[in-house]
Write an enzyme that holds these catalytic residues in place. Structure first.
Site, PDB file in Angstrom:
ATOM      1  N   TRP A 178      30.185 101.316-102.667  1.00 18.27           N
ATOM      2  CA  TRP A 178      29.596 100.032-103.053  1.00 18.27           C
ATOM      3  C   TRP A 178      28.290  99.775-102.301  1.00 18.27           C
ATOM      4  O   TRP A 178      27.502  98.900-102.700  1.00 18.27           O
ATOM      5  CB  TRP A 178      30.578  98.897-102.776  1.00 18.27           C
ATOM      6  CG  TRP A 178      31.832  98.964-103.586  1.00 18.27           C
ATOM      7  CD1 TRP A 178      33.073  99.296-103.130  1.00 18.27           C
ATOM      8  CD2 TRP A 178      31.983  98.686-104.979  1.00 18.27           C
ATOM      9  NE1 TRP A 178      33.990  99.263-104.157  1.00 18.27           N
ATOM     10  CE2 TRP A 178      33.350  98.892-105.306  1.00 18.27           C
ATOM     11  CE3 TRP A 178      31.099  98.297-105.993  1.00 18.27           C
ATOM     12  CZ2 TRP A 178      33.842  98.709-106.592  1.00 18.27           C
ATOM     13  CZ3 TRP A 178      31.601  98.112-107.286  1.00 18.27           C
ATOM     14  CH2 TRP A 178      32.949  98.321-107.581  1.00 18.27           C
ATOM     15  N   ARG A 189      35.881 121.012-101.507  1.00 16.07           N
ATOM     16  CA  ARG A 189      34.716 120.141-101.444  1.00 16.07           C
ATOM     17  C   ARG A 189      33.471 120.929-101.805  1.00 16.07           C
ATOM     18  O   ARG A 189      32.946 121.713-101.005  1.00 16.07           O
ATOM     19  CB  ARG A 189      34.537 119.510-100.073  1.00 16.07           C
ATOM     20  CG  ARG A 189      33.265 118.630-100.044  1.00 16.07           C
ATOM     21  CD  ARG A 189      33.241 117.609 -98.958  1.00 16.07           C
ATOM     22  NE  ARG A 189      32.157 116.646 -99.205  1.00 16.07           N
ATOM     23  CZ  ARG A 189      32.019 115.492 -98.599  1.00 16.07           C
ATOM     24  NH1 ARG A 189      32.913 115.117 -97.696  1.00 16.07           N
ATOM     25  NH2 ARG A 189      31.024 114.679 -98.886  1.00 16.07           N
ATOM     26  N   GLU A 232      33.389 103.004 -99.856  1.00 14.12           N
ATOM     27  CA  GLU A 232      32.075 102.948 -99.222  1.00 14.12           C
ATOM     28  C   GLU A 232      30.924 103.067-100.226  1.00 14.12           C
ATOM     29  O   GLU A 232      29.778 102.743 -99.914  1.00 14.12           O
ATOM     30  CB  GLU A 232      31.936 104.054 -98.167  1.00 14.12           C
ATOM     31  CG  GLU A 232      32.801 103.866 -96.914  1.00 14.12           C
ATOM     32  CD  GLU A 232      34.260 104.178 -97.155  1.00 14.12           C
ATOM     33  OE1 GLU A 232      35.116 103.497 -96.550  1.00 14.12           O
ATOM     34  OE2 GLU A 232      34.558 105.072 -97.975  1.00 14.12           O
ATOM     35  N   LEU A 234      49.847 117.970-116.799  1.00 15.01           N
ATOM     36  CA  LEU A 234      48.976 117.820-115.638  1.00 15.01           C
ATOM     37  C   LEU A 234      48.887 116.343-115.283  1.00 15.01           C
ATOM     38  O   LEU A 234      48.642 115.510-116.158  1.00 15.01           O
ATOM     39  CB  LEU A 234      47.570 118.361-115.912  1.00 15.01           C
ATOM     40  CG  LEU A 234      46.562 118.171-114.763  1.00 15.01           C
ATOM     41  CD1 LEU A 234      46.871 119.146-113.619  1.00 15.01           C
ATOM     42  CD2 LEU A 234      45.124 118.345-115.238  1.00 15.01           C
ATOM     43  N   ASP A 246      31.278 116.092-105.130  1.00 17.17           N
ATOM     44  CA  ASP A 246      30.075 115.847-104.335  1.00 17.17           C
ATOM     45  C   ASP A 246      28.903 116.694-104.824  1.00 17.17           C
ATOM     46  O   ASP A 246      29.082 117.825-105.273  1.00 17.17           O
ATOM     47  CB  ASP A 246      30.365 116.176-102.865  1.00 17.17           C
ATOM     48  CG  ASP A 246      29.304 115.638-101.933  1.00 17.17           C
ATOM     49  OD1 ASP A 246      28.577 114.704-102.330  1.00 17.17           O
ATOM     50  OD2 ASP A 246      29.185 116.157-100.803  1.00 17.17           O
ATOM     51  N   HIS A 277      25.130 112.312-112.131  1.00 18.97           N
ATOM     52  CA  HIS A 277      26.464 111.731-112.301  1.00 18.97           C
ATOM     53  C   HIS A 277      27.000 111.999-113.710  1.00 18.97           C
ATOM     54  O   HIS A 277      28.196 112.287-113.880  1.00 18.97           O
ATOM     55  CB  HIS A 277      26.417 110.224-112.046  1.00 18.97           C
ATOM     56  CG  HIS A 277      26.132 109.863-110.620  1.00 18.97           C
ATOM     57  ND1 HIS A 277      26.814 110.433-109.554  1.00 18.97           N
ATOM     58  CD2 HIS A 277      25.244 108.984-110.067  1.00 18.97           C
ATOM     59  CE1 HIS A 277      26.358 109.920-108.420  1.00 18.97           C
ATOM     60  NE2 HIS A 277      25.412 109.060-108.703  1.00 18.97           N
ATOM     61  N   ASN A 293      26.284 115.451-106.981  1.00 14.56           N
ATOM     62  CA  ASN A 293      25.664 115.063-108.259  1.00 14.56           C
ATOM     63  C   ASN A 293      24.211 114.634-108.092  1.00 14.56           C
ATOM     64  O   ASN A 293      23.334 115.039-108.856  1.00 14.56           O
ATOM     65  CB  ASN A 293      26.453 113.922-108.906  1.00 14.56           C
ATOM     66  CG  ASN A 293      27.852 114.340-109.306  1.00 14.56           C
ATOM     67  OD1 ASN A 293      28.098 115.497-109.616  1.00 14.56           O
ATOM     68  ND2 ASN A 293      28.771 113.386-109.308  1.00 14.56           N
TER      69      ASN A 293
END
Length: 232
Positions: free
Chosen positions: A64, A179, A62, A126, A15, A32, A17
């Site tokens: 979109w 976050r 969401e 990983l 979150d 982005h 960007n």
């Protein structure tokens, strides 16, 4: 750091960007792009720290609703990410998995995602889950529908059974959810899997989130007393 409790599975909401770009008087796409560039750095650092599973929230069901131009750019950015970063991840023995509704993304993007998953399926150092067209509620609806299709009766449903129908089947639930970006919510991310996950929020925007920020989150996690509803 060697003495700290390292989480086996870390989840991160990517979150901030757009706000990062706005602060620099640049278009959201610039944010982005820099956010995508940060993914490999943090993923490989997490691997070096001993994390075995890393789940990144890249594009939600969401998202979109965002402007068509931005959505189109994000889809192209994902293809570019695989084209330019996949060899690095392969060399580091990272397995890439895309979790989410891949049936409803552009054909070219789906093809690239499926090939990356197949080409890296034997890597083990990983597991890098990239949540694409993902929503926690949508995941649960799909799981319940699949159980009905398989003829599973209500008396057979259990927590373990539900987990086996999720995108993260065969993986442990996240120990730590990070976050960046200053928001204090889950945003429909892994809502079943995060039931007992330790949550860490920071104002640092994702493109600025670096190794030092990751270590801060690990240190906070290591100081937590995880009781799972019991007493110490």
């Amino acid at each position: 750091m060697d003495k700290l409790n390292i989480p086996k599975h870390v989840a991160i909401i990517l979150d901030g960007n757009g706000r990062w770009a706005k602060k620099r008087l640049m278009p959201r796409t610039y944010g982005h792009k820099n956010g995508a560039d940060n993914v490999v750095d943090i993923a490989l650092y997490a691997k070096d720290r001993g994390v075995k599973y890393l789940t990144l929230y890249a594009f939600s069901t969401e998202n979109w609703k965002r402007p068509e131009e931005e959505v189109s750019y994000l889809m192209k950015l994902l293809i570019s990410f695989i084209d330019t970063k996949f060899d690095i991840l392969m060399k580091e023995d990272c397995r890439i998995k895309f979790i989410g509704d891949l049936d409803n993304i552009p054909d070219k993007v789906r093809e690239v995602c499926l090939k990356a998953m197949d080409d890296s399926k034997d890597n083990k150092s990983l597991i890098l889950n990239i949540a694409l067209n993902y929503g926690g509620r949508d995941e649960l609806v799909k799981a319940f529908k699949d159980m009905v299709k398989d003829g599973i009766g209500a008396d057979k449903i259990s927590e373990d059974l539900i987990s086996s129908y999720l995108y993260t089947r065969d993986e442990p639930d996240p120990d730590l959810m990070i976050r960046p970006g200053g928001e204090l919510r889950l945003s429909n991310f892994l809502i079943y899997q995060l039931a007992y996950t330790e949550l860490y929020f920071t104002d640092t925007l994702w493109p600025d989130f670096d190794k030092e920020d990751f270590d801060k989150a690990i240190k906070v996690f290591s100081s937590r007393n995880r009781r799972y509803g019991a007493l110490s």
